[in-house]
Scaffold this motif. Structure first.
Motif, PDB file in Angstrom:
ATOM      1  N   ILE A  10       0.679  -1.061  -0.049  1.00 26.10           N
ATOM      2  CA  ILE A  10      -0.004  -0.037   0.170  1.00 26.10           C
ATOM      3  C   ILE A  10       0.971   1.297  -0.147  1.00 26.10           C
ATOM      4  O   ILE A  10       0.793   2.276  -0.734  1.00 26.10           O
ATOM      5  N   ILE A  11       1.976   1.206   0.746  1.00 27.99           N
ATOM      6  CA  ILE A  11       2.826   2.210   0.752  1.00 27.99           C
ATOM      7  C   ILE A  11       3.596   2.526  -0.407  1.00 27.99           C
ATOM      8  O   ILE A  11       3.747   3.752  -1.026  1.00 27.99           O
ATOM      9  N   LYS A  12       3.925   1.544  -0.826  1.00 30.09           N
ATOM     10  CA  LYS A  12       4.726   1.500  -2.262  1.00 30.09           C
ATOM     11  C   LYS A  12       3.926   1.905  -3.336  1.00 30.09           C
ATOM     12  O   LYS A  12       4.346   2.929  -4.111  1.00 30.09           O
ATOM     13  N   ILE A  13       2.785   1.550  -3.513  1.00 32.34           N
ATOM     14  CA  ILE A  13       1.777   2.089  -4.525  1.00 32.34           C
ATOM     15  C   ILE A  13       1.675   3.604  -4.359  1.00 32.34           C
ATOM     16  O   ILE A  13       1.754   4.205  -5.327  1.00 32.34           O
ATOM     17  N   ALA A  14       1.297   3.930  -3.016  1.00 35.26           N
ATOM     18  CA  ALA A  14       0.811   5.494  -2.739  1.00 35.26           C
ATOM     19  C   ALA A  14       1.998   6.217  -3.071  1.00 35.26           C
ATOM     20  O   ALA A  14       1.993   7.315  -3.805  1.00 35.26           O
ATOM     21  N   SER A  15       3.365   5.815  -2.415  1.00 36.78           N
ATOM     22  CA  SER A  15       4.550   6.671  -2.825  1.00 36.78           C
ATOM     23  C   SER A  15       4.818   6.437  -4.346  1.00 36.78           C
ATOM     24  O   SER A  15       5.128   7.768  -4.816  1.00 36.78           O
ATOM     25  N   LYS A  22       4.387  14.079  -9.153  1.00 36.84           N
ATOM     26  CA  LYS A  22       5.285  15.005  -8.644  1.00 36.84           C
ATOM     27  C   LYS A  22       4.615  16.000  -7.336  1.00 36.84           C
ATOM     28  O   LYS A  22       4.906  17.067  -7.071  1.00 36.84           O
ATOM     29  N   ALA A  23       4.261  14.932  -6.357  1.00 38.95           N
ATOM     30  CA  ALA A  23       3.758  15.497  -5.141  1.00 38.95           C
ATOM     31  C   ALA A  23       4.897  15.293  -4.170  1.00 38.95           C
ATOM     32  O   ALA A  23       5.791  14.554  -4.318  1.00 38.95           O
ATOM     33  N   ILE A  24       4.743  16.141  -3.051  1.00 39.31           N
ATOM     34  CA  ILE A  24       5.770  16.153  -2.126  1.00 39.31           C
ATOM     35  C   ILE A  24       5.467  15.408  -1.006  1.00 39.31           C
ATOM     36  O   ILE A  24       6.235  14.956  -0.090  1.00 39.31           O
ATOM     37  N   LYS A  25       4.300  14.798  -0.728  1.00 35.48           N
ATOM     38  CA  LYS A  25       3.800  14.062   0.320  1.00 35.48           C
ATOM     39  C   LYS A  25       2.629  13.273  -0.098  1.00 35.48           C
ATOM     40  O   LYS A  25       1.567  14.009  -0.799  1.00 35.48           O
ATOM     41  N   VAL A  26       2.229  12.252   0.653  1.00 36.29           N
ATOM     42  CA  VAL A  26       0.662  11.655   0.673  1.00 36.29           C
ATOM     43  C   VAL A  26       0.082  12.338   1.990  1.00 36.29           C
ATOM     44  O   VAL A  26       0.427  11.953   2.860  1.00 36.29           O
ATOM     45  N   SER A  55       9.009   7.683   4.704  1.00 35.64           N
ATOM     46  CA  SER A  55       8.462   7.708   3.264  1.00 35.64           C
ATOM     47  C   SER A  55       7.524   8.943   2.902  1.00 35.64           C
ATOM     48  O   SER A  55       7.255   9.686   3.834  1.00 35.64           O
ATOM     49  N   LEU A  56       7.322   9.022   1.775  1.00 37.10           N
ATOM     50  CA  LEU A  56       6.169  10.187   1.314  1.00 37.10           C
ATOM     51  C   LEU A  56       4.948   9.977   2.021  1.00 37.10           C
ATOM     52  O   LEU A  56       3.908  10.847   1.909  1.00 37.10           O
ATOM     53  N   CYS A  57       4.609   8.665   2.454  1.00 38.80           N
ATOM     54  CA  CYS A  57       3.304   8.543   3.052  1.00 38.80           C
ATOM     55  C   CYS A  57       3.442   8.752   4.746  1.00 38.80           C
ATOM     56  O   CYS A  57       2.233   8.705   5.481  1.00 38.80           O
ATOM     57  N   GLU A  58       4.501   9.200   5.331  1.00 37.34           N
ATOM     58  CA  GLU A  58       4.624   9.356   6.685  1.00 37.34           C
ATOM     59  C   GLU A  58       3.578  10.452   7.015  1.00 37.34           C
ATOM     60  O   GLU A  58       3.646  11.788   6.451  1.00 37.34           O
ATOM     61  N   GLY A  59       2.758  10.257   8.168  1.00 35.18           N
ATOM     62  CA  GLY A  59       1.888  11.442   8.521  1.00 35.18           C
ATOM     63  C   GLY A  59       0.578  11.238   7.863  1.00 35.18           C
ATOM     64  O   GLY A  59      -0.246  12.156   8.167  1.00 35.18           O
ATOM     65  N   ALA A  60       0.550  10.473   6.787  1.00 30.94           N
ATOM     66  CA  ALA A  60      -0.947  10.529   6.004  1.00 30.94           C
ATOM     67  C   ALA A  60      -1.741   9.956   7.066  1.00 30.94           C
ATOM     68  O   ALA A  60      -1.519   8.821   7.778  1.00 30.94           O
ATOM     69  N   SER A 109      -8.836   5.464  -2.836  1.00 25.85           N
ATOM     70  CA  SER A 109      -8.123   6.897  -3.439  1.00 25.85           C
ATOM     71  C   SER A 109      -6.905   7.088  -2.801  1.00 25.85           C
ATOM     72  O   SER A 109      -6.599   6.677  -1.367  1.00 25.85           O
ATOM     73  N   ILE A 110      -6.085   7.831  -3.359  1.00 23.72           N
ATOM     74  CA  ILE A 110      -4.860   8.619  -2.759  1.00 23.72           C
ATOM     75  C   ILE A 110      -4.833  10.035  -2.869  1.00 23.72           C
ATOM     76  O   ILE A 110      -5.001  10.600  -3.764  1.00 23.72           O
ATOM     77  N   GLU A 111      -4.854  10.889  -1.665  1.00 23.64           N
ATOM     78  CA  GLU A 111      -4.655  12.295  -1.807  1.00 23.64           C
ATOM     79  C   GLU A 111      -3.182  12.609  -1.556  1.00 23.64           C
ATOM     80  O   GLU A 111      -2.560  12.340  -0.798  1.00 23.64           O
ATOM     81  N   VAL A 112      -2.774  13.626  -2.485  1.00 23.93           N
ATOM     82  CA  VAL A 112      -1.299  14.046  -2.442  1.00 23.93           C
ATOM     83  C   VAL A 112      -1.213  15.396  -2.437  1.00 23.93           C
ATOM     84  O   VAL A 112      -2.409  16.253  -2.665  1.00 23.93           O
ATOM     85  N   GLU A 113      -0.286  15.800  -2.029  1.00 24.05           N
ATOM     86  CA  GLU A 113       0.391  17.476  -1.613  1.00 24.05           C
ATOM     87  C   GLU A 113       1.100  17.791  -2.943  1.00 24.05           C
ATOM     88  O   GLU A 113       2.174  17.140  -2.801  1.00 24.05           O
ATOM     89  N   VAL A 114       0.860  18.615  -3.780  1.00 21.90           N
ATOM     90  CA  VAL A 114       1.646  18.995  -4.861  1.00 21.90           C
ATOM     91  C   VAL A 114       2.196  20.402  -4.400  1.00 21.90           C
ATOM     92  O   VAL A 114       1.388  21.483  -3.864  1.00 21.90           O
ATOM     93  N   PRO A 115       3.377  20.836  -4.871  1.00 20.49           N
ATOM     94  CA  PRO A 115       3.983  21.937  -4.488  1.00 20.49           C
ATOM     95  C   PRO A 115       3.345  23.127  -5.433  1.00 20.49           C
ATOM     96  O   PRO A 115       2.681  23.029  -6.271  1.00 20.49           O
TER      97      PRO A 115
END
Length: 115
Positions: A10-15, A22-26, A55-60, A109-115
């Motif tokens: 799950i973490i691998k796919i989301a990352s 080009k997201a900075i985090k999940v 990972s990019l998922c930390e804190g998600a 779904s996966i919600e990400v944060e882009v710069p």
């Protein structure tokens, strides 16, 4: 214990999806878990909190949508949630058969944060 490798995936796919976009985090992952999928949402949550560190998922937020299992009465042609210790149709009392409802396990779904 089989939730550990599934949580890694799950973490691998989301990352990977975050990197593709080009997201900075999940920020959030919504996971659908059927009660007869063989997976326990609480265990996935526990492993997620540990494995996602660094990972990019930390804190998600890992949102888990639980799906109750449904049974089908072949006599009445209705689906119904199975009651504990019983397979009986609530309408006619005949034993029903399991359906695929409640066997789900997927990332919704996966919600990400882009710069």
């Amino acid at each position: 214990m089989h939730e550990y490798p599934v949580t890694e995936q799950i973490i691998k796919i989301a990352s990977e999806k975050a990197k593709e976009n080009k997201a900075i985090k999940v920020n959030r992952i919504t996971l659908v878990v059927g009660e007869q999928s063989g997976f326990i949402g609480e265990s996935i949550q526990m492993y997620f909190d540990i494995i996602s560190r660094g990972s990019l998922c930390e804190g998600a937020i890992l949102e888990i949508e639980n799906v109750k299992a449904k049974w089908k009465c072949l006599t009445c042609d209705i689906t119904y949630p199975r009651q504990p210790y019983s397979f009986a149709c609530p309408k006619c009392g005949q034993d029903g058969v399991p359906t695929d409802i409640g066997k789900e396990f997927y990332i919704k779904s996966i919600e990400v944060e882009v710069p």
